[in-house]
Design a protein around this motif. Structure first.
Motif, PDB file in Angstrom:
ATOM      1  N   ILE A  97       0.840  -1.201   0.000  1.00 44.98           N
ATOM      2  CA  ILE A  97       0.000   0.000   0.000  1.00 44.98           C
ATOM      3  C   ILE A  97       0.873   1.249   0.000  1.00 44.98           C
ATOM      4  O   ILE A  97       0.610   2.215  -0.718  1.00 44.98           O
ATOM      5  CB  ILE A  97      -0.956  -0.024   1.204  1.00 44.98           C
ATOM      6  N   PHE A  98       1.940   1.237   0.802  1.00 50.07           N
ATOM      7  CA  PHE A  98       2.859   2.379   0.855  1.00 50.07           C
ATOM      8  C   PHE A  98       3.542   2.587  -0.495  1.00 50.07           C
ATOM      9  O   PHE A  98       3.689   3.721  -0.957  1.00 50.07           O
ATOM     10  CB  PHE A  98       3.898   2.152   1.952  1.00 50.07           C
ATOM     11  N   ALA A  99       3.944   1.500  -1.145  1.00 48.48           N
ATOM     12  CA  ALA A  99       4.605   1.610  -2.449  1.00 48.48           C
ATOM     13  C   ALA A  99       3.655   2.171  -3.501  1.00 48.48           C
ATOM     14  O   ALA A  99       4.067   2.982  -4.343  1.00 48.48           O
ATOM     15  CB  ALA A  99       5.139   0.248  -2.887  1.00 48.48           C
ATOM     16  N   GLU A 100       2.392   1.751  -3.469  1.00 46.78           N
ATOM     17  CA  GLU A 100       1.422   2.286  -4.425  1.00 46.78           C
ATOM     18  C   GLU A 100       1.209   3.782  -4.232  1.00 46.78           C
ATOM     19  O   GLU A 100       1.166   4.546  -5.200  1.00 46.78           O
ATOM     20  CB  GLU A 100       0.089   1.558  -4.271  1.00 46.78           C
ATOM     21  N   SER A 101       1.098   4.213  -2.973  1.00 46.18           N
ATOM     22  CA  SER A 101       0.897   5.640  -2.726  1.00 46.18           C
ATOM     23  C   SER A 101       2.134   6.432  -3.111  1.00 46.18           C
ATOM     24  O   SER A 101       2.030   7.540  -3.642  1.00 46.18           O
ATOM     25  CB  SER A 101       0.528   5.885  -1.261  1.00 46.18           C
ATOM     26  N   LEU A 102       3.312   5.872  -2.861  1.00 44.76           N
ATOM     27  CA  LEU A 102       4.552   6.544  -3.245  1.00 44.76           C
ATOM     28  C   LEU A 102       4.659   6.660  -4.762  1.00 44.76           C
ATOM     29  O   LEU A 102       5.075   7.700  -5.281  1.00 44.76           O
ATOM     30  CB  LEU A 102       5.746   5.777  -2.681  1.00 44.76           C
ATOM     31  N   THR A 103       4.243   5.634  -5.483  1.00 46.32           N
ATOM     32  CA  THR A 103       4.257   5.671  -6.945  1.00 46.32           C
ATOM     33  C   THR A 103       3.297   6.732  -7.475  1.00 46.32           C
ATOM     34  O   THR A 103       3.632   7.467  -8.414  1.00 46.32           O
ATOM     35  CB  THR A 103       3.886   4.291  -7.504  1.00 46.32           C
ATOM     36  N   GLU A 104       2.116   6.813  -6.873  1.00 51.18           N
ATOM     37  CA  GLU A 104       1.147   7.833  -7.301  1.00 51.18           C
ATOM     38  C   GLU A 104       1.692   9.241  -7.064  1.00 51.18           C
ATOM     39  O   GLU A 104       1.533  10.123  -7.914  1.00 51.18           O
ATOM     40  CB  GLU A 104      -0.174   7.643  -6.557  1.00 51.18           C
ATOM     41  N   MET A 105       2.331   9.462  -5.916  1.00 50.19           N
ATOM     42  CA  MET A 105       2.906  10.786  -5.634  1.00 50.19           C
ATOM     43  C   MET A 105       4.027  11.110  -6.609  1.00 50.19           C
ATOM     44  O   MET A 105       4.138  12.244  -7.080  1.00 50.19           O
ATOM     45  CB  MET A 105       3.410  10.847  -4.193  1.00 50.19           C
ATOM     46  N   ALA A 106       4.863  10.116  -6.918  1.00 49.96           N
ATOM     47  CA  ALA A 106       5.962  10.349  -7.857  1.00 49.96           C
ATOM     48  C   ALA A 106       5.431  10.666  -9.246  1.00 49.96           C
ATOM     49  O   ALA A 106       5.950  11.564  -9.923  1.00 49.96           O
ATOM     50  CB  ALA A 106       6.879   9.127  -7.899  1.00 49.96           C
ATOM     51  N   ASN A 107       4.394   9.961  -9.678  1.00 50.77           N
ATOM     52  CA  ASN A 107       3.801  10.240 -10.993  1.00 50.77           C
ATOM     53  C   ASN A 107       3.199  11.638 -11.045  1.00 50.77           C
ATOM     54  O   ASN A 107       3.328  12.348 -12.048  1.00 50.77           O
ATOM     55  CB  ASN A 107       2.744   9.196 -11.334  1.00 50.77           C
ATOM     56  N   ALA A 108       2.535  12.052  -9.954  1.00 51.01           N
ATOM     57  CA  ALA A 108       1.966  13.397  -9.915  1.00 51.01           C
ATOM     58  C   ALA A 108       3.075  14.452  -9.963  1.00 51.01           C
ATOM     59  O   ALA A 108       2.943  15.474 -10.642  1.00 51.01           O
ATOM     60  CB  ALA A 108       1.128  13.573  -8.653  1.00 51.01           C
ATOM     61  N   PHE A 109       4.175  14.202  -9.266  1.00 47.09           N
ATOM     62  CA  PHE A 109       5.301  15.131  -9.259  1.00 47.09           C
ATOM     63  C   PHE A 109       5.917  15.238 -10.650  1.00 47.09           C
ATOM     64  O   PHE A 109       6.193  16.347 -11.136  1.00 47.09           O
ATOM     65  CB  PHE A 109       6.348  14.660  -8.243  1.00 47.09           C
ATOM     66  N   ASP A 165       4.469  14.598 -13.530  1.00 47.71           N
ATOM     67  CA  ASP A 165       3.528  15.282 -14.419  1.00 47.71           C
ATOM     68  C   ASP A 165       3.557  16.790 -14.199  1.00 47.71           C
ATOM     69  O   ASP A 165       3.485  17.567 -15.157  1.00 47.71           O
ATOM     70  CB  ASP A 165       2.108  14.755 -14.197  1.00 47.71           C
ATOM     71  N   THR A 166       3.668  17.222 -12.948  1.00 54.77           N
ATOM     72  CA  THR A 166       3.728  18.654 -12.642  1.00 54.77           C
ATOM     73  C   THR A 166       4.986  19.281 -13.225  1.00 54.77           C
ATOM     74  O   THR A 166       4.932  20.348 -13.848  1.00 54.77           O
ATOM     75  CB  THR A 166       3.694  18.866 -11.120  1.00 54.77           C
ATOM     76  N   ILE A 167       6.118  18.616 -13.039  1.00 54.45           N
ATOM     77  CA  ILE A 167       7.383  19.134 -13.569  1.00 54.45           C
ATOM     78  C   ILE A 167       7.341  19.160 -15.103  1.00 54.45           C
ATOM     79  O   ILE A 167       7.790  20.121 -15.724  1.00 54.45           O
ATOM     80  CB  ILE A 167       8.566  18.287 -13.064  1.00 54.45           C
ATOM     81  N   ALA A 168       6.799  18.123 -15.716  1.00 55.22           N
ATOM     82  CA  ALA A 168       6.744  18.066 -17.180  1.00 55.22           C
ATOM     83  C   ALA A 168       5.861  19.174 -17.745  1.00 55.22           C
ATOM     84  O   ALA A 168       6.208  19.798 -18.759  1.00 55.22           O
ATOM     85  CB  ALA A 168       6.237  16.703 -17.627  1.00 55.22           C
ATOM     86  N   SER A 169       4.729  19.432 -17.078  1.00 52.31           N
ATOM     87  CA  SER A 169       3.857  20.494 -17.581  1.00 52.31           C
ATOM     88  C   SER A 169       4.486  21.870 -17.373  1.00 52.31           C
ATOM     89  O   SER A 169       4.257  22.787 -18.160  1.00 52.31           O
ATOM     90  CB  SER A 169       2.489  20.425 -16.904  1.00 52.31           C
TER      91      SER A 169
END
Length: 102
Positions: free
Chosen positions: A53-65, A67-71
């Motif tokens: 569960i922790f790894a999934e949430s960490l992956t979601e946060m990393a993907n959001a980060f 995406d923010t940097i890319a935009s």
């Protein structure tokens, strides 16, 4: 959990690991329970689930980060993009050797 489901049918169930084992007598079901609860898989199952569960949430946060940097960097990459390989002098457009011309 050990329960009797019928004549000569004792069932051991571990809800945590989703293990289901049927035996003809109560003693063998107890042995199965003790053997299963002594394994490493049963002991580490709660920790593995929590880490998943922790790894999934960490992956979601990393993907959001990312995406923010890319935009945020998209306008910068558009500004720094190399210009097309076209000469500034229009007469060179007729040169067939490099730009195709006519």
């Amino acid at each position: 959990m050990i329960r009797k489901e019928g004549k000569a049918r004792w069932v051991y169930t571990c809800e945590l690991c989703r293990v289901l084992a049927a035996h003809p007598d109560h003693f063998r079901a107890i042995e199965q329970q003790q053997a299963h609860e002594g394994t490493i898989e049963h002991a580490t199952k709660p920790m593995a689930d929590a880490l998943g569960i922790f790894a999934e949430s960490l992956t979601e946060m990393a993907n959001a980060f990312v995406d923010t940097i890319a935009s945020a960097l998209k306008p910068l990459t558009d500004a720094l993009a190399t210009p097309p390989n076209v000469p500034h002098d229009p007469s060179l457009l007729r040169d067939r050797r490099k730009w195709g011309g006519r």
